[in-house]
Scaffold this motif. Sequence first.
Motif, short mmCIF file in Angstrom:
data_model
loop_
_atom_site.label_atom_id
_atom_site.label_comp_id
_atom_site.label_asym_id
_atom_site.label_seq_id
_atom_site.Cartn_x
_atom_site.Cartn_y
_atom_site.Cartn_z
N CYS A 15 -18.49 26.93 17.05
CA CYS A 15 -17.49 28.01 17.08
C CYS A 15 -17.00 28.22 18.52
CB CYS A 15 -18.10 29.28 16.53
SG CYS A 15 -17.01 30.72 16.63
N ILE A 16 -15.68 28.31 18.65
CA ILE A 16 -15.08 28.57 19.96
C ILE A 16 -14.48 29.97 20.03
CG2 ILE A 16 -14.64 26.15 20.53
CD1 ILE A 16 -11.73 26.59 19.55
N GLY A 17 -14.74 30.79 19.01
CA GLY A 17 -14.31 32.18 19.06
C GLY A 17 -12.81 32.39 18.97
N SER A 18 -12.12 31.50 18.28
CA SER A 18 -10.66 31.65 18.17
C SER A 18 -10.30 32.91 17.38
CB SER A 18 -10.05 30.43 17.49
OG SER A 18 -10.42 30.41 16.12
N GLY A 19 -11.18 33.32 16.49
CA GLY A 19 -10.95 34.54 15.71
C GLY A 19 -10.07 34.35 14.50
N MET A 20 -9.63 33.13 14.24
CA MET A 20 -8.73 32.90 13.10
C MET A 20 -9.41 33.26 11.78
SD MET A 20 -7.00 29.35 14.35
CE MET A 20 -6.49 28.91 12.71
N CYS A 21 -10.68 32.95 11.66
CA CYS A 21 -11.37 33.22 10.39
C CYS A 21 -11.47 34.72 10.13
CB CYS A 21 -12.75 32.58 10.39
SG CYS A 21 -13.82 33.12 11.74
N LEU A 31 -15.95 38.80 14.60
CA LEU A 31 -16.49 38.27 15.84
C LEU A 31 -17.57 39.21 16.34
CD1 LEU A 31 -13.39 36.95 17.80
CD2 LEU A 31 -14.82 35.78 16.12
N CYS A 61 -10.46 26.52 10.16
CA CYS A 61 -11.22 26.65 11.41
C CYS A 61 -10.95 25.40 12.25
CB CYS A 61 -12.72 26.77 11.10
SG CYS A 61 -13.73 26.65 12.60
N PRO A 62 -10.52 25.55 13.47
CA PRO A 62 -10.11 24.38 14.27
C PRO A 62 -11.27 23.45 14.64
CG PRO A 62 -10.02 26.38 15.60
CD PRO A 62 -10.27 26.82 14.19
N VAL A 63 -12.50 23.93 14.54
CA VAL A 63 -13.63 23.08 14.92
C VAL A 63 -14.60 22.84 13.75
CG1 VAL A 63 -13.51 23.63 17.38
CG2 VAL A 63 -14.84 25.10 15.85
N ALA A 65 -16.36 24.80 11.87
CA ALA A 65 -17.65 25.47 12.09
C ALA A 65 -18.12 26.27 10.88
CB ALA A 65 -17.54 26.42 13.30
N LEU A 66 -17.30 26.34 9.85
CA LEU A 66 -17.63 27.21 8.71
C LEU A 66 -17.94 26.40 7.46
CD1 LEU A 66 -14.80 29.87 9.14
CD2 LEU A 66 -17.20 30.07 9.81
S1 SF4 Z 1 -12.05 30.01 13.07
FE1 SF4 Z 1 -13.83 28.72 13.60
S2 SF4 Z 1 -13.81 28.61 15.83
FE2 SF4 Z 1 -12.51 30.33 15.25
S3 SF4 Z 1 -13.90 32.12 15.30
FE3 SF4 Z 1 -13.88 31.35 13.20
S4 SF4 Z 1 -15.65 29.94 13.09
FE4 SF4 Z 1 -15.19 30.28 15.26
#
Ligand code: SF4
Length: 81
Positions: A15-21, A31, A61-63, A65-66
């Motif tokens: 997770c890079i904390g983009s906050g999209m989720c 977050l 999620c761009p990476v 992570a979910l």
């Molecule tokens: S969308 Fe992915 S990278 Fe962004 S906060 Fe959520 S889990 Fe982290």
Amino acid sequence: MAAEPAVVRVDRDRCIGSGMCALSAPEALALDLDGLAEPLAGYAAGGAELTEGLTEAVDFCPVEALALHSARGGHRIAPAD
Ligand code: SF4
């Protein structure tokens, strides 16, 4: 037909904390104080409703992570293997 409730798992190493989720599924993800995604409803809470927004959060999620798991059986719902 109502979908089975889901538990979100967050790979916090990714997770890079983009906050999209948290924007897509505010009822299921937020977050935390470290700025990383945190599930709001775990197994003990019965999981979260499997909404379109929650599915989108996992898909976008761009990476990657979910992951979604069944709140009842624990098997993975998404992403597919
Ligand atoms: S969308 Fe992915 S990278 Fe962004 S906060 Fe959520 S889990 Fe982290």
